[in-house]
Design a protein around this motif. Structure first.
Motif, mmCIF file in Angstrom:
data_model
loop_
_atom_site.group_PDB
_atom_site.id
_atom_site.type_symbol
_atom_site.label_atom_id
_atom_site.label_comp_id
_atom_site.label_asym_id
_atom_site.label_seq_id
_atom_site.Cartn_x
_atom_site.Cartn_y
_atom_site.Cartn_z
ATOM 1 N N PRO A 1 -4.910 16.327 -9.181
ATOM 2 C CA PRO A 1 -6.038 15.660 -9.132
ATOM 3 C C PRO A 1 -5.835 14.952 -10.597
ATOM 4 C CG PRO A 1 -7.824 17.300 -8.993
ATOM 5 C CD PRO A 1 -6.302 18.388 -8.488
ATOM 6 N N SER A 2 -5.200 15.472 -11.661
ATOM 7 C CA SER A 2 -4.752 14.670 -12.775
ATOM 8 C C SER A 2 -3.277 14.057 -12.453
ATOM 9 C CB SER A 2 -4.429 16.054 -13.711
ATOM 10 O OG SER A 2 -3.384 17.002 -13.246
ATOM 11 N N VAL A 3 -2.743 14.598 -11.572
ATOM 12 C CA VAL A 3 -1.439 14.139 -10.961
ATOM 13 C C VAL A 3 -2.010 12.398 -10.452
ATOM 14 C CG1 VAL A 3 0.566 14.158 -9.804
ATOM 15 C CG2 VAL A 3 -0.794 15.934 -11.261
ATOM 16 N N LEU A 4 -2.894 12.423 -8.944
ATOM 17 C CA LEU A 4 -2.357 11.063 -8.873
ATOM 18 C C LEU A 4 -3.356 10.501 -9.765
ATOM 19 C CD1 LEU A 4 -4.230 13.563 -5.546
ATOM 20 C CD2 LEU A 4 -2.591 12.459 -5.638
ATOM 21 N N ASP A 5 -4.795 10.757 -10.797
ATOM 22 C CA ASP A 5 -5.411 10.379 -11.840
ATOM 23 C C ASP A 5 -4.595 9.560 -11.681
ATOM 24 O OD1 ASP A 5 -7.857 10.886 -10.445
ATOM 25 O OD2 ASP A 5 -7.760 11.826 -12.363
ATOM 26 N N GLY A 6 -3.950 10.523 -12.566
ATOM 27 C CA GLY A 6 -1.931 9.278 -13.233
ATOM 28 C C GLY A 6 -1.593 8.171 -13.374
ATOM 29 N N PHE A 7 -1.043 8.578 -11.832
ATOM 30 C CA PHE A 7 -0.406 7.556 -10.396
ATOM 31 C C PHE A 7 -1.499 6.443 -10.578
ATOM 32 C CE2 PHE A 7 1.838 11.088 -8.298
ATOM 33 C CZ PHE A 7 2.948 10.885 -9.358
ATOM 34 N N ARG A 8 -2.650 6.734 -10.725
ATOM 35 C CA ARG A 8 -3.587 4.938 -10.359
ATOM 36 C C ARG A 8 -3.711 4.534 -11.380
ATOM 37 N NH1 ARG A 8 -6.724 8.565 -7.059
ATOM 38 N NH2 ARG A 8 -7.378 9.468 -8.411
ATOM 39 N N LYS B 1 1.107 -0.737 -0.104
ATOM 40 C CA LYS B 1 0.215 0.195 0.025
ATOM 41 C C LYS B 1 0.533 1.422 0.346
ATOM 42 C CE LYS B 1 -2.815 0.821 3.519
ATOM 43 N NZ LYS B 1 -3.594 0.862 4.627
ATOM 44 N N ILE B 2 0.438 1.925 -0.768
ATOM 45 C CA ILE B 2 1.725 3.090 -1.213
ATOM 46 C C ILE B 2 1.140 4.713 -0.886
ATOM 47 C CG2 ILE B 2 2.922 4.565 -2.321
ATOM 48 C CD1 ILE B 2 4.106 1.970 -2.142
ATOM 49 N N LEU B 3 0.851 5.718 -0.391
ATOM 50 C CA LEU B 3 -0.119 6.588 -0.051
ATOM 51 C C LEU B 3 0.690 8.310 -0.790
ATOM 52 C CD1 LEU B 3 -1.821 8.677 0.952
ATOM 53 C CD2 LEU B 3 -0.839 8.785 2.936
ATOM 54 N N PHE B 4 0.057 8.330 -2.181
ATOM 55 C CA PHE B 4 0.014 9.304 -2.628
ATOM 56 C C PHE B 4 -0.245 10.601 -2.625
ATOM 57 C CE2 PHE B 4 2.491 6.573 -5.455
ATOM 58 C CZ PHE B 4 3.481 7.327 -6.292
ATOM 59 N N ILE B 5 0.724 11.966 -1.821
ATOM 60 C CA ILE B 5 -0.727 13.432 -2.107
ATOM 61 C C ILE B 5 0.358 14.204 -2.705
ATOM 62 C CG2 ILE B 5 -0.156 14.885 -0.007
ATOM 63 C CD1 ILE B 5 1.005 12.655 2.393
ATOM 64 N N ASP B 6 -1.093 14.600 -3.436
ATOM 65 C CA ASP B 6 -0.785 16.039 -4.371
ATOM 66 C C ASP B 6 -1.453 16.671 -4.149
ATOM 67 O OD1 ASP B 6 -0.738 17.428 -7.230
ATOM 68 O OD2 ASP B 6 1.518 16.006 -7.160
ATOM 69 N N ASP B 7 -1.890 17.619 -4.457
ATOM 70 C CA ASP B 7 -2.841 19.016 -5.090
ATOM 71 C C ASP B 7 -3.740 18.811 -6.653
ATOM 72 O OD1 ASP B 7 -0.918 20.274 -5.348
ATOM 73 O OD2 ASP B 7 -1.038 22.002 -5.517
ATOM 74 N N LYS C 1 -1.388 -1.852 -10.988
ATOM 75 C CA LYS C 1 -0.620 -3.326 -11.107
ATOM 76 C C LYS C 1 0.195 -3.601 -10.238
ATOM 77 C CE LYS C 1 -1.978 -3.553 -16.804
ATOM 78 N NZ LYS C 1 -1.654 -3.710 -17.391
ATOM 79 N N ASP C 2 0.673 -2.483 -10.018
ATOM 80 C CA ASP C 2 1.794 -3.248 -8.931
ATOM 81 C C ASP C 2 2.140 -3.313 -7.647
ATOM 82 O OD1 ASP C 2 3.894 -4.532 -11.559
ATOM 83 O OD2 ASP C 2 3.639 -2.628 -12.210
ATOM 84 N N PHE C 3 0.714 -1.948 -7.538
ATOM 85 C CA PHE C 3 0.968 -1.129 -5.603
ATOM 86 C C PHE C 3 -0.627 -0.607 -5.528
ATOM 87 C CE2 PHE C 3 5.189 0.301 -7.868
ATOM 88 C CZ PHE C 3 6.055 -0.217 -7.124
ATOM 89 N N ASP C 4 -0.942 -0.930 -4.354
ATOM 90 C CA ASP C 4 -2.294 -0.579 -3.853
ATOM 91 C C ASP C 4 -2.565 0.854 -3.463
ATOM 92 O OD1 ASP C 4 -4.739 -0.247 -2.582
ATOM 93 O OD2 ASP C 4 -4.054 -1.839 -0.998
ATOM 94 N N LEU C 5 -2.287 1.203 -4.389
ATOM 95 C CA LEU C 5 -2.599 3.146 -4.341
ATOM 96 C C LEU C 5 -3.229 3.646 -3.599
ATOM 97 C CD1 LEU C 5 -0.315 3.051 -6.106
ATOM 98 C CD2 LEU C 5 -1.067 4.897 -7.464
ATOM 99 N N VAL C 6 -3.164 4.796 -2.575
ATOM 100 C CA VAL C 6 -4.012 4.948 -2.212
ATOM 101 C C VAL C 6 -3.799 7.093 -1.763
ATOM 102 C CG1 VAL C 6 -5.052 6.039 0.680
ATOM 103 C CG2 VAL C 6 -4.655 3.932 0.069
ATOM 104 N N THR C 7 -4.763 7.565 -2.459
ATOM 105 C CA THR C 7 -4.206 9.231 -2.445
ATOM 106 C C THR C 7 -5.333 10.228 -1.406
ATOM 107 O OG1 THR C 7 -5.777 9.485 -4.290
ATOM 108 C CG2 THR C 7 -4.136 8.798 -5.133
ATOM 109 N N ALA C 8 -4.434 10.731 -1.972
ATOM 110 C CA ALA C 8 -4.323 12.352 -1.029
ATOM 111 C C ALA C 8 -4.676 14.076 -1.502
ATOM 112 C CB ALA C 8 -4.352 12.410 0.713
#
Length: 383
Positions: free
Chosen positions: A11-18, A3-9, A23-30
């Motif tokens: 939304p498009s960046v977070l969507d791209g990471f997801r 489980k990896i936590l990504f923090i970025d203001d 496929k390789d990580f369980d992403l949680v975003t804030a």
């Protein structure tokens, strides 16, 4: 998946990471620092936290520095589009950053950094778990040795642990376990003393000059034994200085290792003196009053002692064979060998080690096969 936590203001960046890393990580975003820190508290621990640098309200350095306080084992990675030397230095120094990546960052580079971060997290947690198990085992082994070799000292150590833990909790001190362990191991140095000397000392009887010299040395001996165990330096200091004359004491505004060692030694001193008064037949309230009349104790510790409750056992008891003893039972009377020597002190809780010791004595014909025990135990306020 990890489980990896990504923090970025953004939304498009977070969507791209997801999309690219799911496929390789369980992403949680804030979407910001405050939201990310709430997730750390509620859904953590996260093996890795990745934070953008430039965000409103809290920048990445502030976020990762706070995340470090909340989850020290979590690996922290900074991602920013405006890299400069000072920012990198601040990120490393304040947030203890594992990696510092600049935007635009390829998914391959980011994925490799995340994999390295996860590996680092596993290494940290595995080492800590091994150390904690080793530490716990070392403490238990020393306590068992004390129980087997000197039941009088071990019985006292159990009482001191009870008093010290209550005082530390009353004072809202962090890491109460340190004070409990210090009290439990405070009498380890007594393994070098004859049981007759201990019985006299713990009963408050006068010691000969030679006996007093022997007894006064036990804290130093105990401290030297404990100092060799990793992470127990502070506890070793408490044990070594448990008989040191008390001084004025003020609680600090923040946690401080040297203060923890000092107040731990002071708590042990107060607990030891309190137990000595009780061993002379005083009630808890009278013992506390006598200590107050004597003076010389820091007021803050006397206030904590005033709230200490002393353990009391229910009066119902029964006689069982040694082979029928179960963990949690409490010995209702001293167990003595046929020659009169003390084998185990009363009020001790039955454990695997104690049960085996008693079985060995029975097999040798040194003690009776039946022992009186308390089946139930409760702690009530002393009156």
């Amino acid at each position: 998946m990890d489980k990896i936590l990504f923090i970025d203001d953004e939304p498009s960046v977070l969507d791209g990471f997801r999309r690219q890393l799911r496929k390789d990580f369980d992403l949680v975003t804030a979407p910001g620092g405050e939201e990310g820190l709430k997730l750390v508290e509620k859904e953590g621990p996260f093996p890795v936290i990745v934070s953008d640098m430039h965000m409103p309200f809290m920048n990445g350095i502030q976020v990762l520095a706070k995340a470090r306080e909340l989850a020290p084992d979590t690996v922290r990675i900074m991602l920013t589009g405006m890299a400069d030397l000072q920012t990198a230095m601040n990120a490393v120094n304040q947030g203890n950053i594992f990696r510092f990546l600049t935007k635009p960052c390829s998914i391959e580079s980011l994925s490799m950094a995340l994999q390295a971060g996860v590996a680092q997290y596993r290494l940290i947690t595995a080492e800590r778990e091994l150390l904690e198990k080793t530490l716990k085992g070392s403490i238990q082994a020393m306590a068992d040795i004390l129980a087997l070799t000197n039941p009088v000292a071990f019985s006292r150590a159990l009482r001191l642990r009870h008093y010290a833990a209550q005082m530390a909790k009353t004072l809202n001190l962090p890491n109460v376990w340190q004070f409990e362990v210090a009290a439990l191991l405070s009498q380890v140095g007594c393994v070098t003393l004859p049981s007759e000397v201990l019985e006299k000392a713990f009963a408050g009887e006068a010691l000969t000059p030679q006996e007093k010299e022997m007894f006064d040395a036990h804290p130093q001996v105990g401290g030297q034994l404990i100092i060799n165990i990793p992470r127990l330096n502070t506890i070793a200091h408490m044990i070594t200085h448990q008989q040191k004359p008390l001084s004025g004491l003020q609680l600090p505004a923040a946690e401080d290792a040297s203060f923890t060692a000092e107040i731990g030694a002071h708590i042990l001193k107060v607990a030891v003196d309190f137990d000595l008064f009780l061993s002379r037949g005083m009630t808890p309230e009278r013992a506390k009053g006598s200590m107050a009349d004597r003076g010389g104790y820091p007021p803050v510790l006397m206030a904590a002692l005033a709230r200490v409750e002393t353990p009391r056992l229910e009066k119902s008891s029964l006689v069982v064979k040694v082979g029928e003893l179960r963990n949690g039972m409490i010995l209702a009377e001293d167990v003595r060998a046929r020659g009169g020597g003390l084998v185990v002190n009363k009020d001790q809780e039955v454990s695997d080690t104690l049960r085996q010791r008693l079985k060995n004595f029975v097999l040798q014909g040194n003690i009776p096969d039946e022992i009186r025990v308390f089946v139930y135990q409760r702690v009530v306020a002393a009156t």
